[in-house]
Enzyme design. Structure first.
Site, PDB file in Angstrom:
ATOM      1  CB  CYS A  47      -0.975  -0.031   1.161  1.00 53.08           C
ATOM      2  SG  CYS A  47      -2.295   1.188   1.022  1.00 53.08           S
ATOM      3  CG  HIS A  57      -3.167  -3.230   3.897  1.00 51.30           C
ATOM      4  ND1 HIS A  57      -2.020  -2.566   4.249  1.00 51.30           N
ATOM      5  CD2 HIS A  57      -4.007  -2.298   3.395  1.00 51.30           C
ATOM      6  CE1 HIS A  57      -2.169  -1.272   3.975  1.00 51.30           C
ATOM      7  NE2 HIS A  57      -3.358  -1.081   3.454  1.00 51.30           N
ATOM      8  CD  GLU A  92      -0.119  -5.160   5.930  1.00 50.01           C
ATOM      9  OE1 GLU A  92       0.008  -5.854   4.888  1.00 50.01           O
ATOM     10  OE2 GLU A  92      -0.359  -3.941   5.906  1.00 50.01           O
TER      11      GLU A  92
END
Lengths: 190, 301
Positions: A79, A171, A173
């Protein structure tokens, strides 16, 4: 064992740290150019790209980091990380590394109420879909010929690779799926 | 493989609301009242701005009923910057929240700084597409707000004073409350949930993970880089600065210094350098000298 740095100036660096630790690598927070010396690979997390870019410049990390990546250090930007890696940012002149041959448009899907999740597929990462979380996400609007597209969403590249540079506009994560981080670690291992 | 290699967009999930709060971590959210101030904040490295008609210090001196800002001010600030823009609605004023959502603000602060619209109920934040942040003074209040759908929690502190003591108190309350939960045997958690006035499931979750389920920020009284570093060391994951920047002598310099202090909160040598020559901070008022009816932090249920 490889040591992976997570650029920890601003953003969701703790989430990346958590994922990487679970994958069994040593993780260090990178907040200065000295910290860079001990890492074999670096994650540039999500966050506010204008803030991260300014801090990289003010604390004199930008040039050293650029040099390390040009010399082949694997880097993974998510991002805001994609924006900082990009060669060009549409309509903007914020501090950046400028080494990933793409043009990126910030907040291209709209404001927060337009943020979304979707399943995407990448033949590079198996047949199971990847749950991708897009938060005020950037969009790749131009892509250089040396940049490989690993996954797309609505015909726009969202997971791309240029040699040692891996980048996602979403994302990984924030979900439990570790495949993309594992793939990044395989680049570090090479 | 199929022609179409993606699914439809699923918007406004809780994960993606909390996700935006995650992205703001390690950053500074600054109160601004004009597009010029918003640009100063962005140039200094703010991760977001809070678009207001008055900063809390001026709300205190102005008196009267403090309401949601004029949408025109919010719109102008949205057009001035590329970083996320937040705005405040009154506690329980879901119609103001609906208007802010229609404006496309990125986060709504259901804030005790404005005059409450409901003395019993907060906004049902689950019903909204836009994420909410709410203030708290202790763990029970934090978990009640999360139960209502808040995607981010902040200490209330005592806004508009430039006095850090209340923010410290609230952050310590929250962190001590979390620590206490992790030490309790499972059979005590229901009674603890009753005592905290908090949803049982969230109490169990905090006891298990040792942290709030959403990011935990700090607000209310931060005026210097050292204040910001203090709150980060006490467990805050980012800070809001209200009056502290634009009520000081040199807003651009101070804004930039507080941004840097939040990144290097653990590095006293860097903090010394960062704190040098910033001009006068906001003069402030000691929160101990405020009358009971001047306190903002007691608003919220």
């Amino acid at each position: 064992m490889a040591t992976i740095g997570v650029l920890s100036l601003q953003g969701d660096f703790a989430k990346h740290e958590y994922v990487l630790k679970h994958l069994g690598v040593r993780v260090v927070k990178v907040r200065s150019k000295g910290d860079l010396e001990e890492v074999n690979g670096l994650v540039i997390p999500g966050g506010e790209s204008t803030t991260i870019g300014k801090l990289l410049k003010r604390f004199d990390i930008l040039e050293d980091l650029k040099e390390r990546i040009e010399k082949g250090m694997p880097v993974f930007g998510t991002c805001a990380g994609m924006i900082i890696l990009a060669k060009e940012i549409e309509g903007d002149n914020q501090p950046k590394l400028g080494i990933l041959d793409i043009t990126v448009a910030r907040n291209a899907y709209g404001r927060q109420i337009e943020s979304f999740e979707a399943d995407i597929f990448s033949p590079f990462l198996g047949t199971k879909p990847i749950r991708a979380v897009f938060i005020r996400a950037p969009q790749v609007v131009r892509i250089g010929k040396d940049v490989e597209i690993l996954a797309s969403f609505e015909e726009k590249p969202v997971l791309i690779q240029q040699k040692n540079i891996l980048s996602a506009s979403f994302h990984p994560e924030l979900t439990e799926d570790r495949r993309i981080h594992k793939y990044f670690l395989s680049l570090v291992g090479k | 493989m199929n022609e179409k290699t993606w699914s439809r967009r699923q918007k406004s999930t809780y994960r993606e609301k909390v996700g935006l709060a995650e992205m703001l971590k390690g950053g500074v959210i600054m109160d601004v009242v004009t597009p010029e101030q918003a640009r100063i904040a962005e140039n200094a490295g703010a991760v977001s701005v809070m678009a207001l008609e008055r900063v809390p210090a001026d709300i205190r001196t102005h008196g009267g009923v403090a309401r949601m800002s004029d949408p025109k001010i919010i719109r102008d600030i949205q057009e001035a910057v590329s970083i996320p823009v937040m705005a405040k609605c009154r506690i329980g004023h879901f119609a103001e929240a609906q208007i802010l959502q229609a404006l496309g603000v990125d986060f709504i602060d259901e804030s005790e700084v404005l005059t409450p619209a409901d003395d019993r109920f907060h906004v049902n934040k689950h019903q909204f597409k836009v994420p909410f942040v709410c203030g708290c003074r202790d763990l029970g209040e934090a978990l009640r707000r999360i139960g209502e759908g808040a995607a981010m929690i902040r200490t209330k502190g005592e806004a508009g004073t430039g006095d850090i003591i209340e923010a410290v108190r609230h952050m310590r309350n929250v962190m001590d409350g979390i620590k206490r939960l992790t030490s309790l045997p499972e059979e005590e958690l229901m009674t603890e949930a009753k005592n905290l006035g908090a949803p049982y499931e969230l109490v169990v979750e905090v006891a298990r993970t040792g942290k709030l389920p959403v990011p935990n920020f700090s607000a209310g009284g931060i005026a210097t880089p050292a204040d910001a570093a203090l709150m980060m060391q006490l467990g805050a994951e980012a800070v809001f600065v209200g009056s502290g920047i634009f009520k000081s002598d040199n807003p651009p310099k101070r804004a930039r210094a507080i941004v840097e202090a939040v990144t290097y909160y653990n590095d006293p040598e860097k903090l010394a350098e960062i704190s040098m020559d910033l001009g006068e901070p906001m003069s402030g008022i000691s929160s101990a000298q405020l009358e009971e009816n001047q306190l903002l932090a007691v608003r919220g249920w």
